[in-house]
Design an enzyme around this catalytic site. Sequence first.
Site, PDB file in Angstrom:
ATOM      1  N   CYS A   2       0.858  -1.178   0.000  1.00  0.00           N
ATOM      2  CA  CYS A   2       0.000   0.000   0.000  1.00  0.00           C
ATOM      3  C   CYS A   2       0.896   1.231   0.000  1.00  0.00           C
ATOM      4  O   CYS A   2       2.098   1.143   0.201  1.00  0.00           O
ATOM      5  CB  CYS A   2      -0.908   0.023   1.230  1.00  0.00           C
ATOM      6  N   ASN A 105       0.728   0.541   5.923  1.00  0.00           N
ATOM      7  CA  ASN A 105       1.299  -0.295   4.864  1.00  0.00           C
ATOM      8  C   ASN A 105       2.057  -1.428   5.532  1.00  0.00           C
ATOM      9  O   ASN A 105       2.964  -1.178   6.330  1.00  0.00           O
ATOM     10  CB  ASN A 105       2.242   0.536   3.988  1.00  0.00           C
ATOM     11  N   THR A 311       9.259  -2.084 -15.105  1.00  0.00           N
ATOM     12  CA  THR A 311      10.187  -2.144 -13.981  1.00  0.00           C
ATOM     13  C   THR A 311      11.569  -2.632 -14.363  1.00  0.00           C
ATOM     14  O   THR A 311      12.561  -2.241 -13.758  1.00  0.00           O
ATOM     15  CB  THR A 311       9.614  -3.065 -12.879  1.00  0.00           C
ATOM     16  N   ASP A 373      13.213  -9.630 -17.013  1.00  0.00           N
ATOM     17  CA  ASP A 373      12.103  -9.251 -16.137  1.00  0.00           C
ATOM     18  C   ASP A 373      12.660  -8.992 -14.740  1.00  0.00           C
ATOM     19  O   ASP A 373      13.738  -9.474 -14.388  1.00  0.00           O
ATOM     20  CB  ASP A 373      11.040 -10.353 -16.092  1.00  0.00           C
ATOM     21  N   ASP A 374      11.903  -8.226 -13.942  1.00  0.00           N
ATOM     22  CA  ASP A 374      12.388  -7.926 -12.593  1.00  0.00           C
ATOM     23  C   ASP A 374      12.364  -9.154 -11.701  1.00  0.00           C
ATOM     24  O   ASP A 374      13.212  -9.337 -10.836  1.00  0.00           O
ATOM     25  CB  ASP A 374      11.561  -6.792 -11.975  1.00  0.00           C
TER      26      ASP A 374
END
Length: 538
Positions: A2, A105, A311, A373-374
């Site tokens: 969050c 969060n 990303t 890719d991350d």
Amino acid sequence: MCGILGLLYHDPNGDAAAEICEGLSLLQHRGQDACGIVTCGPKGRFYQCKANGMVRDVFDTNALSTLIGGMGIGHVRYPTAGSSHHAEAQPFYVNSPYGIVFAHNGNLINTASLLQFMDATAHRHINTSSDSELLLNIFADNLQKTGKFRINEEDIFTAIGGLMEQCKGAYACVAMLAGFGIIAFRDPNGIRPVGMASRKAQGPDTGRDYLFASESVVADASGFGDWEDVKPGEAVIITRNSVTRRIVAQPAPFAPDIFEYVYFARPDSVLDGVSVYRSRMAMGDALAEEVKRVLDENSLSVDVVIPVPDTSRVAALNLAQKLQLPYREGFIKNRYVGRTFIMPGQQMRRKNVRRKLNAMALEFANKNVLIVDDSIVRGTTSKEIIQMAKDVGAKKVIVASCAPPIRYSNVYGIDMPSRSELVAHNRDTASIAQTIGADLVIFQTLPDLIASVRQFNPSITKFDCSVFTGEYVTGGVDEEYLSRLEKIRADNTNAVRPNGIAGGADVVQESRELALGCSGPMNGADDTIGLHNSWKLS
């Protein structure tokens, strides 16, 4: 994950809502399920607007016009276990004592014992299945123990210190006390990020405005300077007259979540003194060495490096430069589809991969392609992307991941609750490649990943790497805990909740069932607040 935000203008008659809304839009990548803002007016009344949906959709001009006051807090929500009922949108509110609004969060791991305490001892009612509401009520209960009609900073520090002794897990929180000020604090291990900044107040006023936010990008975009991370176990109290800080927790290993740098945070943010952008560049450099080694071992060559947007772009570019390979944008992204990783529900993620990305045949046809890719989590996105590359003519598809294999559950606020959902769980690298349809998969090593981040702040001696290692920095997470959590989540996922939303409940609901033997959801009536009307609390 969050995003949280707190804002205090030195002028109590200022209009903080619009700037909070802008800040939340900069944190939208951290949560796309729901969002909310609560402001506090000059007379100490709270005004609320929260709902399911994106920031741009919830906060129109009419909604913002109802949010009165020069201080407030905001939240963007991503549910960690599938629940997306709008009653669980944050911030949360309690009126006893003093009037408190709260946003969080992270994720707690001892909700079962805390719920028992709330029911049997504190006698405070938890109305939703969100552990954020539980945290708020623990905080409120500790404040109430002071027995004071008016509290001061010392009382607040004592209350937060008590909370940190009771609550185990990951939490970065912002709170607002009616007519008093805003507060931020961070769990003793500092797993989740939050920081603060200030600027000179606008106009003739000589005071300062203050900001709390999950990421420094909010401060940069809003003209705030002097960004500082809230320290692990620290509480910060800001009023219009003072800023007070104190470490209120017992010493614990500082261990920020390394997955923030791999995937979640924006590249233009700085977390705990580490530039996310620079760390991803370093990940690309380190991954290049591993790619070269594995390709040589397999007598393979690649023609082009293509990132999975967005990303992995930074790492992929550095990797391509280091290996002296062409870098191409082979996937074109539809920017009007959200982040698939944080979309609630596996079916929704799978359906949206092809809506989100389109492969250009020009860059794939008759080539050995290295897709960067991350990370590879469930494998859903990777499988679709690999198939798209092959559909447009790629000869071989090799996948390089900036992160090591993710084999374990995350219990600190990332949606990886079930080990069986992870494509790397109980699989070696060859089996992972076969499962997602790749000709070869190459993973970053964990020591290289840690070094890529730590080199920019050597004072961080430990990271939470539990998704890679199964070692949980807070303790208290064993096989029995994980198995029970996964079983309850699976049961809830297969059920349809009474409000008509398919899917599981959040962790508080799961733990409540573990602790109290409840069946079905907690006493969660629909949120009766008009979503675009002010909510006034005396």
